[in-house]
Scaffold this active site. Structure first.
Site, PDB file in Angstrom:
ATOM      1  N   HIS A   1      -9.271   1.464   5.042  1.00 48.46           N
ATOM      2  CA  HIS A   1      -8.001   1.422   5.807  1.00 48.46           C
ATOM      3  C   HIS A   1      -8.137   2.685   6.958  1.00 48.46           C
ATOM      4  O   HIS A   1      -9.043   3.497   7.005  1.00 48.46           O
ATOM      5  CB  HIS A   1      -6.949   2.149   5.112  1.00 48.46           C
ATOM      6  CG  HIS A   1      -5.591   1.983   5.280  1.00 48.46           C
ATOM      7  ND1 HIS A   1      -4.996   2.874   6.179  1.00 48.46           N
ATOM      8  CD2 HIS A   1      -4.326   1.316   4.995  1.00 48.46           C
ATOM      9  CE1 HIS A   1      -3.620   2.587   6.538  1.00 48.46           C
ATOM     10  NE2 HIS A   1      -3.383   1.490   5.723  1.00 48.46           N
TER      11      HIS A   1
ATOM     12  N   GLU B   1      -6.373   4.902   7.915  1.00 48.60           N
ATOM     13  CA  GLU B   1      -5.986   6.309   7.570  1.00 48.60           C
ATOM     14  C   GLU B   1      -7.372   7.069   6.900  1.00 48.60           C
ATOM     15  O   GLU B   1      -7.525   8.158   7.093  1.00 48.60           O
ATOM     16  CB  GLU B   1      -4.781   6.533   6.614  1.00 48.60           C
ATOM     17  CG  GLU B   1      -3.416   6.125   7.529  1.00 48.60           C
ATOM     18  CD  GLU B   1      -2.445   5.516   6.973  1.00 48.60           C
ATOM     19  OE1 GLU B   1      -2.325   5.585   5.706  1.00 48.60           O
ATOM     20  OE2 GLU B   1      -1.481   5.000   7.182  1.00 48.60           O
TER      21      GLU B   1
ATOM     22  N   GLU C   1      -5.224  -5.050  10.691  1.00 45.77           N
ATOM     23  CA  GLU C   1      -4.259  -3.987  10.754  1.00 45.77           C
ATOM     24  C   GLU C   1      -4.470  -3.450  11.948  1.00 45.77           C
ATOM     25  O   GLU C   1      -5.255  -2.228  12.328  1.00 45.77           O
ATOM     26  CB  GLU C   1      -4.149  -2.972   9.673  1.00 45.77           C
ATOM     27  CG  GLU C   1      -3.958  -3.536   8.426  1.00 45.77           C
ATOM     28  CD  GLU C   1      -3.380  -2.596   7.444  1.00 45.77           C
ATOM     29  OE1 GLU C   1      -2.246  -3.039   6.788  1.00 45.77           O
ATOM     30  OE2 GLU C   1      -3.902  -1.447   7.249  1.00 45.77           O
TER      31      GLU C   1
ATOM     32  N   GLY D   1       2.720   2.060  10.603  1.00 39.35           N
ATOM     33  CA  GLY D   1       3.654   3.211  10.493  1.00 39.35           C
ATOM     34  C   GLY D   1       4.369   3.702  11.860  1.00 39.35           C
ATOM     35  O   GLY D   1       4.874   4.759  11.811  1.00 39.35           O
TER      36      GLY D   1
ATOM     37  N   ASN E   1       0.762  -1.110   0.109  1.00 38.06           N
ATOM     38  CA  ASN E   1      -0.008  -0.111  -0.014  1.00 38.06           C
ATOM     39  C   ASN E   1       0.754   1.141   0.002  1.00 38.06           C
ATOM     40  O   ASN E   1       1.360   1.729   0.958  1.00 38.06           O
ATOM     41  CB  ASN E   1      -0.904  -0.031   1.624  1.00 38.06           C
ATOM     42  CG  ASN E   1      -1.585   1.280   1.353  1.00 38.06           C
ATOM     43  OD1 ASN E   1      -1.843   2.100   0.533  1.00 38.06           O
ATOM     44  ND2 ASN E   1      -2.241   1.519   2.671  1.00 38.06           N
TER      45      ASN E   1
ATOM     46  N   SER F   1       3.821  -2.359  10.027  1.00 41.33           N
ATOM     47  CA  SER F   1       5.259  -2.408  10.250  1.00 41.33           C
ATOM     48  C   SER F   1       5.819  -3.551   9.865  1.00 41.33           C
ATOM     49  O   SER F   1       6.795  -4.060  10.441  1.00 41.33           O
ATOM     50  CB  SER F   1       5.568  -1.676  11.659  1.00 41.33           C
ATOM     51  OG  SER F   1       5.226  -0.493  11.975  1.00 41.33           O
TER      52      SER F   1
ATOM     53  N   LYS G   1       0.110   4.347  -0.215  1.00 37.75           N
ATOM     54  CA  LYS G   1      -0.697   5.749   0.237  1.00 37.75           C
ATOM     55  C   LYS G   1      -0.369   6.869  -0.555  1.00 37.75           C
ATOM     56  O   LYS G   1      -0.417   6.460  -1.890  1.00 37.75           O
ATOM     57  CB  LYS G   1       0.185   5.894   1.664  1.00 37.75           C
ATOM     58  CG  LYS G   1      -0.033   4.651   2.557  1.00 37.75           C
ATOM     59  CD  LYS G   1       0.216   4.717   4.256  1.00 37.75           C
ATOM     60  CE  LYS G   1       0.551   3.416   4.809  1.00 37.75           C
ATOM     61  NZ  LYS G   1       0.580   3.647   6.080  1.00 37.75           N
TER      62      LYS G   1
HETATM   63  C1  PEP Z   1      -0.454  -0.047   5.966  1.00 38.05           C
HETATM   64  O1  PEP Z   1      -0.139   1.151   5.333  1.00 38.05           O
HETATM   65  O2  PEP Z   1      -1.551  -0.645   5.343  1.00 38.05           O
HETATM   66  C2  PEP Z   1       0.565  -0.320   6.678  1.00 38.05           C
HETATM   67  C3  PEP Z   1       0.407  -1.512   7.554  1.00 38.05           C
HETATM   68  O3  PEP Z   1       1.543   0.443   6.999  1.00 38.05           O
HETATM   69  P1  PEP Z   1       3.056  -0.005   7.693  1.00 38.05           P
HETATM   70  O4  PEP Z   1       3.486  -1.136   7.043  1.00 38.05           O
HETATM   71  O5  PEP Z   1       3.890   1.123   7.288  1.00 38.05           O
HETATM   72  O6  PEP Z   1       2.674   0.074   9.106  1.00 38.05           O
END
Ligand code: PEP
Length: 256
Positions: free
Chosen positions: A95, A97, A167, A173, A9, A213, A11
């Site tokens: 998501h 975000e 998630e 992040g 992803n 992460s 973003k």
């Molecule tokens: C994501 O954007 O879905 C995500 C898990 O980000 P990160 O791997 O940077 O934590």
């Protein structure tokens, strides 16, 4: 055996030129991969370029969001049909975000999910608890709510086309990853919800990805859990070497 999925992803990162260069580089690095599906989710503006660069390869392209209507007065939005025309086969929905930045509720997620299914896109639906919710011991309640409302009214056949991404918001992040055991516990619970809501066969076939992460150095541990059917990767998917290392994680067993 469920086929694993490794999805990146991006973003709000990467230009059209950077997208094409990345996909060209990734193609070479995943040419012989058959243990998992490889999906990349660039921003809307680079979808077409990504799909063109990926043509003839195993790489599939996802959008990061969609609107539930087929067309209409929705400034700034994009429909399932438009995404498919641009070359997307998958779409990320709900998501954290988007829930945070755009106030998306589980009901909105449900409408988007239906639109994706109607439009022939494979939805990757994100669920997961915040740190406060985990610390309050409410993880299961959050998953219950997101599952019940997000997947309301689906038939078992529709449910069988969905990919879920677990998630935990506190791991996105932040550099904090859920341990493989913590992730597997939530995945087991989500599969149980799938079993109760849609049936044994559908639950057994459901792919549940872990996101939060994920990096080349922790993917091996996560994938050692049979409950974890792949990963949704943010930051570490922006670098082609790092994403390819995640896709090509060390495999001790003959993973499907
Ligand atoms: C994501 O954007 O879905 C995500 C898990 O980000 P990160 O791997 O940077 O934590």
């Amino acid at each position: 055996m469920r086929r694993r999925v490794m999805a990146g992803n991006w973003k709000m990162y990467k230009t059209i030129a950077a997208t094409s260069a990345f996909i060209e580089g990734l193609k070479a690095r995943v040419a012989s991969v058959d243990h998992c599906e490889v999906v990349v989710a660039p921003p809307f503006t680079a979808l077409r370029a990504a799909a063109e660069a990926a043509r003839g390869s195993k790489i599939r392209i996802a959008a990061q969001d969609l609107h539930w209507d087929r067309e209409g007065a929705h400034t700034g939005d994009v429909s399932a049909g438009m995404l498919a025309e641009a070359g997307a086969t998958h779409v990320i929905i709900g998501h954290s975000e988007r829930r945070r930045d755009h106030g998306e509720t589980d009901e909105v997620v449900n409408r988007k999910l239906r639109a994706a299914l109607t439009g022939g896109l494979t939805p990757i639906v994100c669920v997961g608890e915040t740190l406060a919710e985990r610390e309050a011991g409410a993880t299961r309640q959050v998953l219950d709510r997101q599952f019940e409302r997000g997947f309301a009214g689906l038939t078992s056949s529709e449910f069988s086309h969905i990919i879920i991404a677990y998630e935990p918001v506190w791991a996105i992040g932040t550099g904090r990853t859920a341990t493989p055991e913590m992730a597997a516990e939530s995945h087991r619970y989500l599969r149980e919800l799938g079993r109760r809501g849609f049936g044994e066969t559908e639950a057994e076939g459901l792919r549940i990805l872990y996101g939060g992460s994920v990096k080349p150095d922790n993917i091996g541990g996560l994938m050692s859990e049979n409950e974890i059917d792949g990963a949704l990767v943010g930051g570490a998917s922006l670098d082609v070497e790092s994403f390819a290392a995640i896709v090509n994680y060390p495999r001790a067993r003959s993973a499907g």
